[in-house]
Design a protein around this motif. Structure first.
Motif, PDB file in Angstrom:
ATOM      1  N   GLU A  52      -7.137   4.088  -1.075  1.00 45.94           N
ATOM      2  CA  GLU A  52      -7.109   2.860  -0.247  1.00 45.94           C
ATOM      3  C   GLU A  52      -6.277   1.221  -1.715  1.00 45.94           C
ATOM      4  N   VAL A  53      -5.650   0.487  -1.067  1.00 49.14           N
ATOM      5  CA  VAL A  53      -5.620  -0.322  -1.845  1.00 49.14           C
ATOM      6  C   VAL A  53      -6.030  -1.758  -0.864  1.00 49.14           C
ATOM      7  N   CYS A  89       0.230   4.062  -3.127  1.00 53.70           N
ATOM      8  CA  CYS A  89       0.340   5.182  -2.521  1.00 53.70           C
ATOM      9  C   CYS A  89       1.203   6.489  -3.594  1.00 53.70           C
ATOM     10  N   THR A 134       1.191  -1.943   0.127  1.00 53.89           N
ATOM     11  CA  THR A 134       0.173   0.281  -0.125  1.00 53.89           C
ATOM     12  C   THR A 134       0.700   1.475   0.262  1.00 53.89           C
TER      13      THR A 134
END
Length: 120
Positions: free
Chosen positions: A81-82, A63, A59
């Motif tokens: 958001e992942v 990001c 993440t």
């Protein structure tokens, strides 16, 4: 000829010029709002694609890539958001008094439930 109509054309020209200026200002403001929305949408789409491309690396890395892409497009990343291979990014662009936020989601084809896969 009667002298009571003298100068009425000047008043009408002034009123029409004022109305045209107001209409022109409104059209310019709407154009600026639409341009800001499109710029934010493009930045959010590209940032979501960048994050989805790096989703398997974690993440923070995904990001980070999304933030770099959003900044390169003149926007700021508001949220990233992942989840698995799906990335969801919200980007904001400021253009004059307007600051629209646009959310975009990206991931591999076939992972979005209920949506058809892209045509090859």
């Amino acid at each position: 000829m009667s002298g009571c109509d003298r100068g009425s054309a000047t008043v009408w020209v002034a009123v029409v010029a004022g109305v045209l200026c107001a209409v022109f200002g409104t059209v310019l403001a709407l154009g600026q709002a639409v341009a800001a929305r499109h710029r934010a949408g493009g930045a959010a789409d590209l940032a979501a694609l960048a994050a989805a491309d790096r989703a398997l690396w974690g993440t923070a890395h995904a990001c980070g890539a999304a933030d770099r892409v959003a900044r390169a497009q003149g926007a700021e990343m508001v949220r990233c958001e992942v989840r698995g291979e799906i990335a969801e990014v919200t980007a904001r662009t400021r253009l004059g008094p307007y600051a629209p936020e646009v959310r975009s989601r990206a991931g591999p084809p076939g992972v979005f439930a209920g949506l058809p896969a892209a045509v090859p």
